[in-house]
Design an enzyme around this catalytic site. Sequence first.
Site, PDB file in Angstrom:
ATOM      1  N   PRO A 107       0.838  -1.208   0.000  1.00 15.31           N
ATOM      2  CA  PRO A 107       0.000   0.000   0.000  1.00 15.31           C
ATOM      3  C   PRO A 107       0.877   1.263   0.000  1.00 15.31           C
ATOM      4  CG  PRO A 107      -0.766  -1.558   1.665  1.00 15.31           C
ATOM      5  CD  PRO A 107       0.554  -2.074   1.166  1.00 15.31           C
ATOM      6  N   GLY A 109       1.930   5.282   0.585  1.00 21.15           N
ATOM      7  CA  GLY A 109       1.725   6.446   1.460  1.00 21.15           C
ATOM      8  C   GLY A 109       1.119   6.119   2.805  1.00 21.15           C
ATOM      9  N   GLY A 111       2.919   3.999   5.486  1.00 21.39           N
ATOM     10  CA  GLY A 111       3.812   3.404   6.480  1.00 21.39           C
ATOM     11  C   GLY A 111       4.247   1.989   6.168  1.00 21.39           C
ATOM     12  N   SER A 114       6.386   1.668   0.901  1.00 14.35           N
ATOM     13  CA  SER A 114       6.352   1.576  -0.561  1.00 14.35           C
ATOM     14  C   SER A 114       7.354   2.524  -1.218  1.00 14.35           C
ATOM     15  CB  SER A 114       4.943   1.776  -1.101  1.00 14.35           C
ATOM     16  OG  SER A 114       4.674   3.099  -1.324  1.00 14.35           O
ATOM     17  N   ALA A 117      10.804   0.933  -0.927  1.00 11.22           N
ATOM     18  CA  ALA A 117      10.909  -0.220  -1.838  1.00 11.22           C
ATOM     19  C   ALA A 117      11.109   0.266  -3.264  1.00 11.22           C
ATOM     20  CB  ALA A 117       9.660  -1.092  -1.727  1.00 11.22           C
ATOM     21  N   ASP A 158      13.949   2.961   6.789  1.00 11.86           N
ATOM     22  CA  ASP A 158      13.070   2.183   5.904  1.00 11.86           C
ATOM     23  C   ASP A 158      13.835   1.644   4.689  1.00 11.86           C
ATOM     24  OD1 ASP A 158      13.306   4.804   5.193  1.00 11.86           O
ATOM     25  OD2 ASP A 158      11.205   5.093   4.651  1.00 11.86           O
TER      26      ASP A 158
END
Length: 337
Positions: A107, A109, A111, A114, A117, A158
């Site tokens: 999904p 925007g 958390g 994305s 990634a 992240d």
Amino acid sequence: MSGEAAVSAPGKTILFGEHAAVYGHPALVAALDHRMTVTARASTFSERGMLRLEIPSLRIARTVALTQTVDAVKEPGDLAILAVTIGTADLIRHPDGFHIRIDSTIPAGSGFGSSAALAVAVVAACRRACGDDIAPDEIARLASSIERHQHGRASGVDVQAVLRGGVLLCRLSDDGFLEREELPGAGARLDAFRLFHSGVPNETTGEMVGAVRRLQDREPARVREAFETIAAATRDGRAALLRGDGAALVPLVLRAEAALEAIGVVPGGVIEAIRAIEAEGGAAKISGAGGLTGAGAGLVLVAHAEPEWHERFTPPKGWIAHRVRLGAEGLRSEIAA
Ligand code: PMV
């Protein structure tokens, strides 16, 4: 020059440490097995120096000049264009054109990681399509710079989570280097957690990081105290995972959530839903930047030691369960379709 490469990167969840991580506190992060696949073809394109970008799930099909620089990420697809531009800037030989296709179950925007990634997978796919076996540290450096364009100040945790996979403790050092410790096997000790999407937040990560910075200017003691609580939960979480005690994570979730509420990153409706979960004996926290004004805060972790409790659990209205394994594999090569 012509070549093709396909790679995939997982999403991520921040178990403990969001926001505090931007200020040099540790964060505990886990890759999750929603994945983004990027296929890159470097070729003699019909029009020289062009980038063809396709993201079928978002109905994006754009063709732009490769020399076109994207300063701000505004339109859908801009982040991918920026990632190609930054990711290939220091290639010695540039291809005439790139064709990029992105398919994702992460999904956006919310958390789930994305944008990290995307940054990691686009850089890796483009460089490999050009025959460049780029090292992971270099992918991380370029992806973090792409993320800064999207979010402004960022910790980089992240990017490490989706690149390396598994479960990691990360900490941004004073000189801007991201230290990391891999916790092998820790993914199997995260059974107490279930993941829910509470709705896309109204604010971006950059806006949320900015809101916390302004609060810190106005009320430094409040923010310092919250960050110390978050950092303690992160360290205790690491210790619990190392001794194999997943159940010990549940009370840490309560403490971390209270501190996140104290710095104003959990919107009212989500706070109410989390109080109801606590009243039933569970615990829950946002994972990621959170939100200010909307109904959703993106990814929320719900924690309880007993699987039966989770089976009985009815999620708050509008929340969607994401049944994903934690501690998933990081960046990997895929066979191009
Ligand atoms: O982009 P998100 O929602 O996963 O949030 C990133 C976590 C922050 O700590 C808020 C920012 C950062 O760079 O660490």
